[in-house]
Design a protein around this motif. Structure first.
Motif, PDB file in Angstrom:
ATOM      1  N   ALA A 181      38.225  28.910  49.650  1.00  0.00           N
ATOM      2  CA  ALA A 181      37.376  28.041  50.462  1.00  0.00           C
ATOM      3  C   ALA A 181      35.969  28.622  50.485  1.00  0.00           C
ATOM      4  CB  ALA A 181      37.948  27.954  51.884  1.00  0.00           C
ATOM      5  N   PRO A 182      34.979  27.817  50.909  1.00  0.00           N
ATOM      6  CA  PRO A 182      33.613  28.346  50.995  1.00  0.00           C
ATOM      7  C   PRO A 182      33.575  29.635  51.811  1.00  0.00           C
ATOM      8  CG  PRO A 182      33.598  25.976  51.294  1.00  0.00           C
ATOM      9  CD  PRO A 182      35.051  26.383  51.268  1.00  0.00           C
ATOM     10  N   GLY A 183      32.948  30.651  51.266  1.00  0.00           N
ATOM     11  CA  GLY A 183      32.862  31.933  51.949  1.00  0.00           C
ATOM     12  C   GLY A 183      33.938  32.919  51.548  1.00  0.00           C
ATOM     13  N   ASP A 184      35.020  32.440  50.888  1.00  0.00           N
ATOM     14  CA  ASP A 184      36.071  33.337  50.425  1.00  0.00           C
ATOM     15  C   ASP A 184      35.647  34.020  49.133  1.00  0.00           C
ATOM     16  OD1 ASP A 184      37.749  32.730  52.522  1.00  0.00           O
ATOM     17  OD2 ASP A 184      38.754  31.112  51.448  1.00  0.00           O
ATOM     18  N   SER A 185      36.316  35.117  48.828  1.00  0.00           N
ATOM     19  CA  SER A 185      36.040  35.831  47.587  1.00  0.00           C
ATOM     20  C   SER A 185      36.480  34.994  46.395  1.00  0.00           C
ATOM     21  CB  SER A 185      36.787  37.173  47.581  1.00  0.00           C
ATOM     22  OG  SER A 185      36.434  37.934  46.463  1.00  0.00           O
ATOM     23  N   ALA A 190      40.891  41.524  25.304  1.00  0.00           N
ATOM     24  CA  ALA A 190      41.435  41.941  26.590  1.00  0.00           C
ATOM     25  C   ALA A 190      40.845  41.002  27.629  1.00  0.00           C
ATOM     26  CB  ALA A 190      41.080  43.390  26.900  1.00  0.00           C
ATOM     27  N   VAL A 191      41.435  40.991  28.809  1.00  0.00           N
ATOM     28  CA  VAL A 191      40.926  40.135  29.877  1.00  0.00           C
ATOM     29  C   VAL A 191      40.935  40.923  31.185  1.00  0.00           C
ATOM     30  CG1 VAL A 191      43.229  39.176  30.355  1.00  0.00           C
ATOM     31  CG2 VAL A 191      41.173  37.917  31.062  1.00  0.00           C
ATOM     32  N   ALA A 192      39.888  40.713  31.974  1.00  0.00           N
ATOM     33  CA  ALA A 192      39.790  41.329  33.297  1.00  0.00           C
ATOM     34  C   ALA A 192      39.559  40.234  34.322  1.00  0.00           C
ATOM     35  CB  ALA A 192      38.644  42.341  33.341  1.00  0.00           C
ATOM     36  N   LEU A 193      40.312  40.273  35.415  1.00  0.00           N
ATOM     37  CA  LEU A 193      40.121  39.354  36.534  1.00  0.00           C
ATOM     38  C   LEU A 193      39.554  40.156  37.695  1.00  0.00           C
ATOM     39  CD1 LEU A 193      41.992  37.627  34.742  1.00  0.00           C
ATOM     40  CD2 LEU A 193      43.087  36.781  36.839  1.00  0.00           C
ATOM     41  N   CYS A 194      38.480  39.631  38.295  1.00  0.00           N
ATOM     42  CA  CYS A 194      37.777  40.365  39.350  1.00  0.00           C
ATOM     43  C   CYS A 194      37.557  39.479  40.562  1.00  0.00           C
ATOM     44  CB  CYS A 194      36.413  40.846  38.859  1.00  0.00           C
ATOM     45  SG  CYS A 194      36.463  41.819  37.358  1.00  0.00           S
ATOM     46  N   LEU A 195      37.700  40.065  41.724  1.00  0.00           N
ATOM     47  CA  LEU A 195      37.281  39.431  42.976  1.00  0.00           C
ATOM     48  C   LEU A 195      35.850  39.858  43.255  1.00  0.00           C
ATOM     49  CD1 LEU A 195      40.571  40.083  44.909  1.00  0.00           C
ATOM     50  CD2 LEU A 195      39.598  37.815  44.581  1.00  0.00           C
ATOM     51  N   ASP A 196      35.014  38.929  43.705  1.00  0.00           N
ATOM     52  CA  ASP A 196      33.594  39.287  43.864  1.00  0.00           C
ATOM     53  C   ASP A 196      33.331  40.165  45.076  1.00  0.00           C
ATOM     54  OD1 ASP A 196      33.732  37.500  45.995  1.00  0.00           O
ATOM     55  OD2 ASP A 196      32.640  35.908  44.967  1.00  0.00           O
ATOM     56  N   ASP A 197      34.341  40.369  45.910  1.00  0.00           N
ATOM     57  CA  ASP A 197      34.224  41.254  47.069  1.00  0.00           C
ATOM     58  C   ASP A 197      34.781  42.621  46.683  1.00  0.00           C
ATOM     59  OD1 ASP A 197      34.277  42.550  49.493  1.00  0.00           O
ATOM     60  OD2 ASP A 197      35.155  40.890  50.602  1.00  0.00           O
ATOM     61  N   GLU A 198      34.003  43.671  46.889  1.00  0.00           N
ATOM     62  CA  GLU A 198      34.455  45.001  46.520  1.00  0.00           C
ATOM     63  C   GLU A 198      35.575  45.504  47.424  1.00  0.00           C
ATOM     64  OE1 GLU A 198      31.161  47.639  46.342  1.00  0.00           O
ATOM     65  OE2 GLU A 198      30.191  46.594  44.677  1.00  0.00           O
ATOM     66  N   ALA A 199      35.707  44.957  48.619  1.00  0.00           N
ATOM     67  CA  ALA A 199      36.788  45.338  49.533  1.00  0.00           C
ATOM     68  C   ALA A 199      37.459  44.069  50.048  1.00  0.00           C
ATOM     69  CB  ALA A 199      36.252  46.185  50.686  1.00  0.00           C
ATOM     70  N   PRO A 200      38.167  43.351  49.178  1.00  0.00           N
ATOM     71  CA  PRO A 200      38.736  42.049  49.570  1.00  0.00           C
ATOM     72  C   PRO A 200      39.853  42.188  50.585  1.00  0.00           C
ATOM     73  CG  PRO A 200      39.562  42.714  47.426  1.00  0.00           C
ATOM     74  CD  PRO A 200      38.494  43.713  47.799  1.00  0.00           C
ATOM     75  N   GLY A 201      39.973  41.186  51.460  1.00  0.00           N
ATOM     76  CA  GLY A 201      41.068  41.139  52.404  1.00  0.00           C
ATOM     77  C   GLY A 201      42.344  40.683  51.735  1.00  0.00           C
ATOM     78  N   LEU A 241      43.384  50.693  36.527  1.00  0.00           N
ATOM     79  CA  LEU A 241      42.975  50.136  37.812  1.00  0.00           C
ATOM     80  C   LEU A 241      43.569  50.905  38.989  1.00  0.00           C
ATOM     81  CD1 LEU A 241      43.417  46.291  37.148  1.00  0.00           C
ATOM     82  CD2 LEU A 241      41.319  47.640  37.015  1.00  0.00           C
ATOM     83  N   GLN A 242      44.492  51.793  38.705  1.00  0.00           N
ATOM     84  CA  GLN A 242      45.259  52.417  39.774  1.00  0.00           C
ATOM     85  C   GLN A 242      44.599  53.646  40.375  1.00  0.00           C
ATOM     86  OE1 GLN A 242      49.022  52.928  37.771  1.00  0.00           O
ATOM     87  NE2 GLN A 242      49.773  50.928  38.445  1.00  0.00           N
ATOM     88  N   HIS A 243      43.471  54.034  39.817  1.00  0.00           N
ATOM     89  CA  HIS A 243      42.721  55.176  40.355  1.00  0.00           C
ATOM     90  C   HIS A 243      41.262  54.741  40.481  1.00  0.00           C
ATOM     91  CE1 HIS A 243      46.238  57.727  39.646  1.00  0.00           C
ATOM     92  NE2 HIS A 243      46.357  57.058  38.515  1.00  0.00           N
ATOM     93  N   GLY A 282      30.250  45.832  33.006  1.00  0.00           N
ATOM     94  CA  GLY A 282      29.315  45.067  33.820  1.00  0.00           C
ATOM     95  C   GLY A 282      30.005  44.108  34.770  1.00  0.00           C
ATOM     96  N   LEU A 283      31.162  44.524  35.309  1.00  0.00           N
ATOM     97  CA  LEU A 283      31.917  43.673  36.223  1.00  0.00           C
ATOM     98  C   LEU A 283      31.394  43.840  37.645  1.00  0.00           C
ATOM     99  CD1 LEU A 283      35.512  44.510  34.916  1.00  0.00           C
ATOM    100  CD2 LEU A 283      34.037  42.612  34.221  1.00  0.00           C
ATOM    101  N   SER A 284      31.276  42.749  38.357  1.00  0.00           N
ATOM    102  CA  SER A 284      30.856  42.822  39.758  1.00  0.00           C
ATOM    103  C   SER A 284      32.078  42.642  40.644  1.00  0.00           C
ATOM    104  CB  SER A 284      29.824  41.732  40.067  1.00  0.00           C
ATOM    105  OG  SER A 284      30.368  40.445  39.809  1.00  0.00           O
ATOM    106  N   GLY A 285      32.033  43.251  41.831  1.00  0.00           N
ATOM    107  CA  GLY A 285      33.166  43.146  42.740  1.00  0.00           C
ATOM    108  C   GLY A 285      34.267  44.102  42.352  1.00  0.00           C
ATOM    109  N   ARG A 286      35.520  43.676  42.550  1.00  0.00           N
ATOM    110  CA  ARG A 286      36.679  44.532  42.287  1.00  0.00           C
ATOM    111  C   ARG A 286      37.569  43.922  41.222  1.00  0.00           C
ATOM    112  NH1 ARG A 286      40.584  48.218  45.647  1.00  0.00           N
ATOM    113  NH2 ARG A 286      42.297  48.314  44.143  1.00  0.00           N
ATOM    114  N   ALA A 287      37.810  44.689  40.144  1.00  0.00           N
ATOM    115  CA  ALA A 287      38.776  44.261  39.131  1.00  0.00           C
ATOM    116  C   ALA A 287      40.180  44.468  39.693  1.00  0.00           C
ATOM    117  CB  ALA A 287      38.588  45.067  37.849  1.00  0.00           C
TER     118      ALA A 287
END
Length: 416
Positions: A215-219, A326-337, A369-371, A383-388
């Motif tokens: 939704a608007p405002g979500d990561s 390869a593929v990387a999926l990222c959330l744009d929030d570095e500390a997502p809920g 991703l585990q460390h 050059g990824l933004s947020g959290r992979a």
């Protein structure tokens, strides 16, 4: 933990048609991806008066905040509660928390798609974010919210409301076939490049059915394909330097090894984990025996002193380097809920199903991703933004890998 399941004890006057649809949907969603095939999800079907009242109240709060109108009457709707099962989750590394939520989100997405394909549309969702009380009983304790039948090991993630739809949303058989065809392939991939148009479609495709859309405002989730030689080499370099951590980390490897099944019969009995054949492809009996000894935690503790874990890491790195993408999926929030991570899992399910339809296979490379230090370097190099939250090899299979076993619906569902 209570063992009640929809097939064992369904109220005669509650949602018989929904019960059938839920059983079919659960059989399909059972083949959702999860780390180590641990299947850390649970689903509560709210049939008791207290549970239905609580679910309706939580969803009404969300609808009021969003200015939404319910539409369907209370007698027409059903409520499901997606949960994380503490008894099935991985815990050896702090990063496993994210992996478990991603797995639950993928399961929830496929479950809701399978229900929609049978005429049950999810039209409301409320993500549960309990805040423990400092003293005394917790007002947000799941047992208080959803009644005494709520399993003590389950942590609710979200409540979903479903209403009857006039027509099914999609072809149930096609969905079932795609989900069953989707599984991890750890073998070599064909060297030819993947059509850029296919990758572009996978980058932008989002199911219009998904209730877990941000939704608007979500990561938001970004899909990043790694196809350039230099970038693939950078990812492979990280795997080569750090991929041995999973093997040399005593608690992490012991936990991983606990999901390796002796043979097909053992996997069938447990309903989870993977056999050596699902890890390495077809093996001769002598090699299978040798691998079983080499991968045992006691052996790994000895072999790590001579660098065996680094050899395994270099082998994986070589496969990453030779893969066409390869593929990387990222959330744009570095500390997502938690809710954002669950939504990320839904996007992963959407992506993986799309890749399967396109004839592509994936092999997650979770160790980078585990460390936090390795993940940060990966994000910086690409050059990824947020959290992979997901990284995988991507390509066309050379060798078919058998699917892993799955838990029955009665082991992951409860009436509440």
């Amino acid at each position: 933990m209570t063992s009640t399941s929809p097939s064992q004890s369904t109220p005669a006057n509650r949602g018989v048609a929904f019960q059938d649809a839920l059983q079919v949907a659960a059989g399909i969603a059972a083949y959702s991806p999860s780390s180590h095939n641990c299947q850390p999800w649970g689903v509560g079907w709210a049939t008791g008066a207290a549970a239905r009242h609580s679910a309706a109240a939580l969803l009404a709060e969300t609808a009021e905040q969003n200015g939404a109108d319910y539409g369907a009457t209370q007698d027409e709707v059903e409520y499901l509660v997606l949960a994380l099962d503490h008894e099935r989750q991985l815990t050896a590394l702090a990063s496993h928390r994210v992996e478990m939520l991603v797995s639950c989100g993928a399961y929830g997405e496929i479950l809701l798609r399978a229900l929609a394909a049978q005429g049950w549309r999810a039209d409301r969702v409320h993500f549960v974010a309990p805040t423990p009380a400092a003293h005394g009983p917790k007002d947000d304790d799941p047992g208080r919210i959803f009644g005494g039948r709520w399993p003590s090991a389950w942590v609710p993630l979200c409540v979903v409301r479903l209403s009857p739809a006039h027509t099914p949303s999609s072809d149930l058989a096609e969905l079932r076939d795609t989900v069953r065809a989707r599984h991890t392939n750890r073998g070599p991939y064909r060297p030819g490049r993947i059509d850029p148009a296919v990758l572009a479609g996978l980058s932008t495709s989002r199911s219009a059915l998904s209730l877990f859309r941000a939704a608007p405002g979500d990561s938001e989730v970004t899909v990043r394909h790694v196809v350039a030689d230099a970038e693939r080499a950078a990812v492979a370099g990280l795997v080569s330097r750090h991929g041995g951590r999973d093997f040399s980390h005593r608690a992490a490897w012991r936990e991983t090894h606990s999901f390796i099944r002796r043979d097909d019969a053992d996997a069938e009995s447990s309903g989870d984990g993977f056999t050596l054949g699902q890890l390495f492809g077809p093996l001769s009996w002598p090699r299978r025996f040798g691998m079983r000894i080499a991968l045992a935690p006691a052996t790994m503790r000895i072999l790590r002193h001579v660098g065996y874990h680094r050899i395994l890491a270099r082998q994986l790195a070589a496969m990453v380097r030779r893969s066409p993408a390869a593929v990387a999926l990222c959330l744009d929030d570095e500390a997502p809920g938690a809710g954002s991570v669950v939504r990320g899992g839904a996007v992963l399910a959407d992506y993986w199903l799309g890749a399967t339809r396109a004839g592509l296979v994936l092999h997650p490379v979770s160790v980078i991703l585990q460390h936090d230090d390795v993940r940060a370097e990966l994000e910086q190099r690409l050059g990824l933004s947020g959290r992979a939250f997901f990284v995988s090899r991507l390509g066309r299979a050379v060798t078919e890998f058998p699917p892993s076993r799955r838990l029955t619906a009665s082991r992951v569902q409860r009436l509440v």
